[in-house]
Write a protein that holds these residues in place. Structure first.
Motif, PDB file in Angstrom:
ATOM      1  N   UNK A 179       0.824  -1.205   0.000  1.00  0.00           N
ATOM      2  CA  UNK A 179       0.000   0.000   0.000  1.00  0.00           C
ATOM      3  C   UNK A 179       0.862   1.260   0.000  1.00  0.00           C
ATOM      4  N   UNK A 180       1.988   1.225   0.676  1.00  0.00           N
ATOM      5  CA  UNK A 180       2.888   2.377   0.662  1.00  0.00           C
ATOM      6  C   UNK A 180       3.422   2.621  -0.742  1.00  0.00           C
ATOM      7  N   UNK A 181       3.804   1.542  -1.437  1.00  0.00           N
ATOM      8  CA  UNK A 181       4.311   1.674  -2.794  1.00  0.00           C
ATOM      9  C   UNK A 181       3.243   2.221  -3.731  1.00  0.00           C
ATOM     10  N   UNK A 182       2.017   1.700  -3.629  1.00  0.00           N
ATOM     11  CA  UNK A 182       0.925   2.194  -4.467  1.00  0.00           C
ATOM     12  C   UNK A 182       0.608   3.651  -4.126  1.00  0.00           C
ATOM     13  N   UNK A 183       0.669   3.999  -2.851  1.00  0.00           N
ATOM     14  CA  UNK A 183       0.456   5.389  -2.461  1.00  0.00           C
ATOM     15  C   UNK A 183       1.495   6.315  -3.063  1.00  0.00           C
ATOM     16  N   UNK A 184       2.736   5.859  -3.125  1.00  0.00           N
ATOM     17  CA  UNK A 184       3.796   6.660  -3.743  1.00  0.00           C
ATOM     18  C   UNK A 184       3.541   6.837  -5.238  1.00  0.00           C
ATOM     19  N   UNK A 185       3.006   5.806  -5.881  1.00  0.00           N
ATOM     20  CA  UNK A 185       2.672   5.938  -7.296  1.00  0.00           C
ATOM     21  C   UNK A 185       1.516   6.930  -7.496  1.00  0.00           C
ATOM     22  N   UNK A 186       0.588   6.975  -6.532  1.00  0.00           N
ATOM     23  CA  UNK A 186      -0.457   7.992  -6.599  1.00  0.00           C
ATOM     24  C   UNK A 186       0.128   9.386  -6.539  1.00  0.00           C
ATOM     25  N   UNK A 187       1.079   9.590  -5.637  1.00  0.00           N
ATOM     26  CA  UNK A 187       1.755  10.883  -5.564  1.00  0.00           C
ATOM     27  C   UNK A 187       2.535  11.173  -6.839  1.00  0.00           C
ATOM     28  N   UNK A 188       3.088  10.114  -7.463  1.00  0.00           N
ATOM     29  CA  UNK A 188       3.825  10.291  -8.705  1.00  0.00           C
ATOM     30  C   UNK A 188       2.910  10.792  -9.823  1.00  0.00           C
ATOM     31  N   UNK A 189       1.675  10.264  -9.883  1.00  0.00           N
ATOM     32  CA  UNK A 189       0.732  10.716 -10.908  1.00  0.00           C
ATOM     33  C   UNK A 189       0.401  12.192 -10.709  1.00  0.00           C
ATOM     34  N   UNK A 190       0.244  12.610  -9.449  1.00  0.00           N
ATOM     35  CA  UNK A 190      -0.002  14.033  -9.174  1.00  0.00           C
ATOM     36  C   UNK A 190       1.151  14.869  -9.716  1.00  0.00           C
ATOM     37  N   UNK A 191       2.385  14.442  -9.420  1.00  0.00           N
ATOM     38  CA  UNK A 191       3.552  15.192  -9.882  1.00  0.00           C
ATOM     39  C   UNK A 191       3.637  15.207 -11.403  1.00  0.00           C
ATOM     40  N   UNK A 192       3.352  14.061 -12.040  1.00  0.00           N
ATOM     41  CA  UNK A 192       3.403  13.999 -13.496  1.00  0.00           C
ATOM     42  C   UNK A 192       2.333  14.881 -14.132  1.00  0.00           C
ATOM     43  N   UNK A 193       1.137  14.891 -13.555  1.00  0.00           N
ATOM     44  CA  UNK A 193       0.059  15.711 -14.097  1.00  0.00           C
ATOM     45  C   UNK A 193       0.386  17.198 -13.998  1.00  0.00           C
ATOM     46  N   UNK A 194       0.861  17.617 -12.839  1.00  0.00           N
ATOM     47  CA  UNK A 194       1.177  19.037 -12.648  1.00  0.00           C
ATOM     48  C   UNK A 194       2.360  19.446 -13.520  1.00  0.00           C
ATOM     49  N   UNK A 195       3.425  18.656 -13.525  1.00  0.00           N
ATOM     50  CA  UNK A 195       4.602  18.996 -14.319  1.00  0.00           C
ATOM     51  C   UNK A 195       4.284  18.961 -15.812  1.00  0.00           C
ATOM     52  N   UNK A 196       3.389  18.064 -16.222  1.00  0.00           N
ATOM     53  CA  UNK A 196       3.002  18.007 -17.627  1.00  0.00           C
ATOM     54  C   UNK A 196       2.290  19.258 -18.074  1.00  0.00           C
ATOM     55  N   UNK A 197       1.418  19.798 -17.226  1.00  0.00           N
ATOM     56  CA  UNK A 197       0.723  21.047 -17.560  1.00  0.00           C
ATOM     57  C   UNK A 197       1.715  22.210 -17.633  1.00  0.00           C
ATOM     58  N   UNK A 198       2.635  22.265 -16.663  1.00  0.00           N
ATOM     59  CA  UNK A 198       3.621  23.350 -16.640  1.00  0.00           C
ATOM     60  C   UNK A 198       4.561  23.262 -17.837  1.00  0.00           C
ATOM     61  N   UNK A 199       4.914  22.046 -18.229  1.00  0.00           N
ATOM     62  CA  UNK A 199       5.869  21.865 -19.325  1.00  0.00           C
ATOM     63  C   UNK A 199       5.255  22.133 -20.691  1.00  0.00           C
TER      64      UNK A 199
END
Length: 445
Positions: A139-159
């Motif tokens: 669950x910790x690993x999956x939670x980290x992947x959830x945070x990764x999607x947030x980072x990818x979504x935000x960085x993708x919009x900025x980029x």
């Protein structure tokens, strides 16, 4: 010699780094695909066991009879610490009782009908929730992947400053990396609110063990129950002295009489058969995102109050809303269909994102033939492996070894495509060597 050695070491390190990045992308893709499939969790349970008795509702007296029948069936074994009664709902119109040792379906009269057999749906849930790993790590690993999607979504919009202006610009007819990038960017824009909502709630759920354990260690002397009590309520002090079976019928009748606007769907008996036993009924509140409210009762069915998930602090209501928002357990079938479509789109975004990365590597002169083949194997292998486990469920029954079947199928899919790519590279190299030798022969003659 040392320069060549250092150059070779750097090349191997870059390859290892690329492979590690591909593994992270693979697990992220796996999480998205299984999350899409698990939206139909209740429907999968019904599909697995078509002959289980179904009903739109069950009388309180029948629920009590079912509890007594199940506890009687376990009288010669160890005492169960918790007994759960799943009441009929629109998505899963079945009454099922689960204890520490068994799970059974009961009919409308409260008689035990058959053991519950939904091992494939549970496997799918565990695969998404924790990648079939122990709960803390998975669950910790999956939670980290959830945070990764947030980072990818935000960085993708900025980029991509023009990402919203070009939201409907799609050069899909082109069969090159431009079309891949267009599909990636368009789907990312169209699914952005969904991706943020799913990834944020997924991170919250997945990191529950870490955050809860940290809070308990920091402010509650390591007592996890005390740390969660302000949100989900606390447990009464236990008393293991023998006592009679608790009576759930008055509690359910009370809910029908005093709270007719809510829909009870779970009855929980804590420490049944002991002097410290007590009951909770979880009831859904229509047109609310919360998964439900806890209504507390003693063993005689007398009401003792609620926890406050429906009308307590903002934090309590937000915490209780993460599950339904993440899994799409609200709004019925239309919402589930929307979650499936958005989930497929999010899976495509992750898959095409990796292809875009591979395209950039190749434009820089870094050959990615084997990495591309491995990624294609994973992209096709995950859904194929899920289908294979479902076929195994239908062919072998509830005890089929789903976990090894799934992971072996995924690994084989990757290996087969990598081997095919390696053979293609070898054949191409042989052709080039043969052509070069032919040219030299002509020049020599």
């Amino acid at each position: 010699m040392s320069f060549a050695f250092a150059k070779d070491t750097v090349r191997k390190a870059i390859s290892a780094h690329s492979a590690l990045g591909l593994v992270c992308c693979a697990l992220l893709y796996l999480t998205c695909v299984t999350g899409t499939a698990i939206v139909l969790y209740e429907e999968w349970q019904r599909f697995e066991q078509l002959d289980a008795p179904e009903m739109s509702q069950i009388e309180p007296a029948a629920v009590q009879r079912a509890i007594e029948n199940v506890l009687e069936s376990e009288s010669d074994g160890p005492t169960t610490t918790h007994l759960y009664v799943h009441l009929p709902t629109a998505d899963l119109p079945r009454t099922t009782i689960t204890t520490d040792t068994q799970a059974v379906h009961v009919d409308a009269q409260g008689q035990i009908a058959a053991p519950e057999e939904n091992a494939w749906a549970e496997f799918l849930l565990a695969l998404h929730y924790r990648l079939n790993l122990p709960a803390l790590y998975g669950m910790t690993l999956v939670g980290l992947f959830g945070a990764m999607i947030v980072a990818l979504a935000v960085s993708g919009v900025v980029a991509h400053p023009r990402i919203f202006r070009d939201a409907f610009r799609l050069r899909a007819r082109r069969a090159d990396d431009v079309a891949t990038m267009d599909w990636h960017n368009r789907l990312a824009v169209w699914t952005l609110p969904f991706a943020l909502a799913i990834s944020l709630t997924g991170a919250m759920i997945g990191l529950f063990y870490v955050s809860g354990g940290g809070l308990a260690a920091a402010g509650y002397g390591g007592d996890s129950d005390a740390a969660l009590a302000p949100i989900f309520g606390d447990e009464p002090e236990g008393d293991s002295s023998p006592a009679g079976i608790p009576n759930a019928a008055p509690a359910l009748a009370f809910m029908e009489r005093e709270y007719p606007e809510v829909e009870p769907y779970y009855v929980i008996l804590h420490d049944p058969g002991t002097a410290g036993q007590h009951m909770q009924i979880i009831a859904e509140h229509p047109r609310r995102l919360i998964f439900g409210e806890y209504y507390a009762f003693d063993a005689a069915g007398d009401f003792h109050g609620t926890v406050g998930l429906a009308d307590g602090t903002v934090g309590q209501q937000l915490s209780a809303s993460t599950y339904n928002l993440h899994f799409g357990n609200y709004g019925g079938l239309p919402v589930k269909i929307a979650y499936i479509l958005f989930g497929i789109a999010l899976s495509v975004v992750v898959a095409t994102g990796t292809f875009i990365w591979l395209d950039k590597r190749e434009r820089r002169g870094n050959a990615s033939t084997r990495l591309r083949a491995a990624w294609w194997g994973l992209v096709a292998g995950v859904p194929a492996a899920l289908v294979l486990t479902l076929v195994a469920r239908l062919a072998l029954g509830n005890t089929a070894p789903f976990v090894p079947i799934f992971w072996v199928a995924c690994v084989l899919a990757v290996l087969l495509l990598v081997i095919a790519a390696q053979r293609s590279l070898s054949a191409q190299s042989n052709r080039e060597v043969a052509a070069s030798a032919g040219v030299r022969g002509i020049e020599a003659s």
